[in-house]
Design a protein around this motif. Structure first.
Motif, PDB file in Angstrom:
ATOM      1  N   THR A  48       5.116  -6.445   7.145  1.00 26.18           N
ATOM      2  CA  THR A  48       6.416  -7.086   7.311  1.00 26.18           C
ATOM      3  C   THR A  48       6.486  -7.829   8.633  1.00 26.18           C
ATOM      4  O   THR A  48       7.090  -8.892   8.731  1.00 26.18           O
ATOM      5  CB  THR A  48       7.556  -6.058   7.220  1.00 26.18           C
ATOM      6  OG1 THR A  48       7.354  -5.030   8.152  1.00 26.18           O
ATOM      7  CG2 THR A  48       7.694  -5.526   5.830  1.00 26.18           C
ATOM      8  N   GLU A 100      -2.141  11.975   7.899  1.00 21.74           N
ATOM      9  CA  GLU A 100      -1.389  11.877   6.663  1.00 21.74           C
ATOM     10  C   GLU A 100      -1.518  10.491   6.029  1.00 21.74           C
ATOM     11  O   GLU A 100      -1.464   9.473   6.705  1.00 21.74           O
ATOM     12  CB  GLU A 100       0.091  12.131   6.955  1.00 21.74           C
ATOM     13  CG  GLU A 100       0.392  13.517   7.366  1.00 21.74           C
ATOM     14  CD  GLU A 100       1.860  13.675   7.587  1.00 21.74           C
ATOM     15  OE1 GLU A 100       2.624  12.716   7.313  1.00 21.74           O
ATOM     16  OE2 GLU A 100       2.264  14.723   8.010  1.00 21.74           O
ATOM     17  N   LYS A 101      -1.643  10.517   4.773  1.00 25.84           N
ATOM     18  CA  LYS A 101      -1.792   9.271   4.010  1.00 25.84           C
ATOM     19  C   LYS A 101      -0.472   8.522   3.973  1.00 25.84           C
ATOM     20  O   LYS A 101      -0.445   7.300   4.069  1.00 25.84           O
ATOM     21  CB  LYS A 101      -2.282   9.611   2.595  1.00 25.84           C
ATOM     22  CG  LYS A 101      -2.660   8.412   1.794  1.00 25.84           C
ATOM     23  CD  LYS A 101      -3.213   8.851   0.457  1.00 25.84           C
ATOM     24  CE  LYS A 101      -3.678   7.659  -0.298  1.00 25.84           C
ATOM     25  NZ  LYS A 101      -4.140   7.910  -1.605  1.00 25.84           N
ATOM     26  N   ASP A 102       0.653   9.210   3.861  1.00 26.01           N
ATOM     27  CA  ASP A 102       1.957   8.574   3.813  1.00 26.01           C
ATOM     28  C   ASP A 102       2.243   7.853   5.116  1.00 26.01           C
ATOM     29  O   ASP A 102       2.791   6.729   5.121  1.00 26.01           O
ATOM     30  CB  ASP A 102       3.062   9.606   3.546  1.00 26.01           C
ATOM     31  CG  ASP A 102       3.014  10.146   2.112  1.00 26.01           C
ATOM     32  OD1 ASP A 102       2.450   9.407   1.256  1.00 26.01           O
ATOM     33  OD2 ASP A 102       3.550  11.209   1.867  1.00 26.01           O
ATOM     34  N   ALA A 103       1.876   8.370   6.197  1.00 26.75           N
ATOM     35  CA  ALA A 103       2.111   7.752   7.499  1.00 26.75           C
ATOM     36  C   ALA A 103       1.272   6.491   7.616  1.00 26.75           C
ATOM     37  O   ALA A 103       1.711   5.477   8.167  1.00 26.75           O
ATOM     38  CB  ALA A 103       1.789   8.729   8.617  1.00 26.75           C
ATOM     39  N   GLN A 104       0.050   6.532   7.081  1.00 24.37           N
ATOM     40  CA  GLN A 104      -0.818   5.336   7.125  1.00 24.37           C
ATOM     41  C   GLN A 104      -0.232   4.219   6.261  1.00 24.37           C
ATOM     42  O   GLN A 104      -0.212   3.056   6.667  1.00 24.37           O
ATOM     43  CB  GLN A 104      -2.226   5.697   6.634  1.00 24.37           C
ATOM     44  CG  GLN A 104      -3.009   6.517   7.605  1.00 24.37           C
ATOM     45  CD  GLN A 104      -4.381   6.892   7.067  1.00 24.37           C
ATOM     46  OE1 GLN A 104      -4.713   6.563   5.938  1.00 24.37           O
ATOM     47  NE2 GLN A 104      -5.168   7.587   7.888  1.00 24.37           N
ATOM     48  N   LEU A 105       0.255   4.550   5.089  1.00 20.06           N
ATOM     49  CA  LEU A 105       0.848   3.542   4.197  1.00 20.06           C
ATOM     50  C   LEU A 105       2.106   2.959   4.820  1.00 20.06           C
ATOM     51  O   LEU A 105       2.356   1.748   4.743  1.00 20.06           O
ATOM     52  CB  LEU A 105       1.168   4.154   2.830  1.00 20.06           C
ATOM     53  CG  LEU A 105      -0.039   4.454   1.934  1.00 20.06           C
ATOM     54  CD1 LEU A 105       0.422   5.147   0.660  1.00 20.06           C
ATOM     55  CD2 LEU A 105      -0.787   3.184   1.603  1.00 20.06           C
ATOM     56  N   ALA A 106       2.911   3.757   5.457  1.00 18.56           N
ATOM     57  CA  ALA A 106       4.124   3.277   6.103  1.00 18.56           C
ATOM     58  C   ALA A 106       3.764   2.341   7.231  1.00 18.56           C
ATOM     59  O   ALA A 106       4.410   1.299   7.439  1.00 18.56           O
ATOM     60  CB  ALA A 106       4.959   4.448   6.600  1.00 18.56           C
ATOM     61  N   LEU A 107       2.713   2.664   7.983  1.00 21.58           N
ATOM     62  CA  LEU A 107       2.270   1.823   9.091  1.00 21.58           C
ATOM     63  C   LEU A 107       1.751   0.466   8.570  1.00 21.58           C
ATOM     64  O   LEU A 107       2.063  -0.590   9.134  1.00 21.58           O
ATOM     65  CB  LEU A 107       1.168   2.547   9.884  1.00 21.58           C
ATOM     66  CG  LEU A 107       0.667   1.791  11.103  1.00 21.58           C
ATOM     67  CD1 LEU A 107       1.780   1.574  12.126  1.00 21.58           C
ATOM     68  CD2 LEU A 107      -0.498   2.530  11.734  1.00 21.58           C
ATOM     69  N   ASP A 136       2.656  -1.031   5.750  1.00 21.79           N
ATOM     70  CA  ASP A 136       3.806  -1.784   5.273  1.00 21.79           C
ATOM     71  C   ASP A 136       4.569  -2.407   6.437  1.00 21.79           C
ATOM     72  O   ASP A 136       4.993  -3.569   6.389  1.00 21.79           O
ATOM     73  CB  ASP A 136       4.764  -0.879   4.476  1.00 21.79           C
ATOM     74  CG  ASP A 136       4.225  -0.570   3.076  1.00 21.79           C
ATOM     75  OD1 ASP A 136       3.371  -1.377   2.606  1.00 21.79           O
ATOM     76  OD2 ASP A 136       4.665   0.401   2.469  1.00 21.79           O
ATOM     77  N   LYS A 137       4.712  -1.618   7.523  1.00 24.96           N
ATOM     78  CA  LYS A 137       5.414  -2.116   8.702  1.00 24.96           C
ATOM     79  C   LYS A 137       4.673  -3.304   9.296  1.00 24.96           C
ATOM     80  O   LYS A 137       5.280  -4.316   9.659  1.00 24.96           O
ATOM     81  CB  LYS A 137       5.550  -0.983   9.723  1.00 24.96           C
ATOM     82  CG  LYS A 137       6.282  -1.384  10.966  1.00 24.96           C
ATOM     83  CD  LYS A 137       6.311  -0.227  11.958  1.00 24.96           C
ATOM     84  CE  LYS A 137       6.819  -0.737  13.284  1.00 24.96           C
ATOM     85  NZ  LYS A 137       6.668   0.237  14.337  1.00 24.96           N
TER      86      LYS A 137
END
Length: 164
Positions: A160, A147-154, A156-157
């Motif tokens: 940070t 999933e693309k959303d999971a990659q973007l969240a990772l 961003d994490k």
């Protein structure tokens, strides 16, 4: 009238002879020394007047000489003051030039040091960015997410975490 009655021709002649002898003796012994003394005194006064006149002339010459010496001394003093001012101004300008040269050198050294620190900081930042990029790439590739959303969240994490 009493005088005419007491008149004696012998006494008159005798007094006339004594008067003539007295005049002769005074002329021979007294008049010459008195006239010589008067002439000497007159010559002395004339010599004193000449000496006073000569002294006055010498005094005027001495005053002129003193004035000339004073003017020469003033001219020398003015020349010395002028030279001293020139030396002072030269020393001040030399000191100012040396100070400016030192200041320019210090500024140039400071700019070189700042530039070196800047390059070192940029190199450090680049190496940190590269390390972070490598770490992110490793973590992303380790976890193969669909999933693309999971990659973007990772991502961003991880960003940070890197900022901390």
């Amino acid at each position: 009238m009493n005088l005419l009655e007491d008149f004696s021709p012998g006494l008159f002649v005798m007094q006339a002879v004594i008067l003539i002898i007295l005049i002769f003796l005074l002329g021979k012994f007294a008049w010459k020394p008195i006239l010589n003394a008067l002439n000497e005194r007159e010559e002395g006064i004339a010599d004193a007047l000449k000496a006073a006149e000569n002294a006055k002339i010498e005094m005027a010459q001495l005053e002129a000489s003193n004035e000339a010496a004073a003017q020469e001394a003033r001219a020398q003093r003015d020349e010395m003051l002028k030279e001293a001012r020139e030396i002072k101004e030269k020393m001040i300008s030399d000191a100012a030039e040396q100070a400016q040269e030192k200041a320019d050198k210090i500024i140039a050294n400071a700019q070189e040091a700042i530039e070196a620190e800047k390059k070192a900081a940029l190199a450090d930042i680049k190496s940190q960015v590269a390390e972070l990029s490598v770490e992110i790439a490793e973590k992303v590739t380790r976890k193969e997410l669909s999933e693309k959303d999971a990659q973007l969240a990772l991502i961003d994490k991880m960003l940070t975490e890197a900022n901390i």
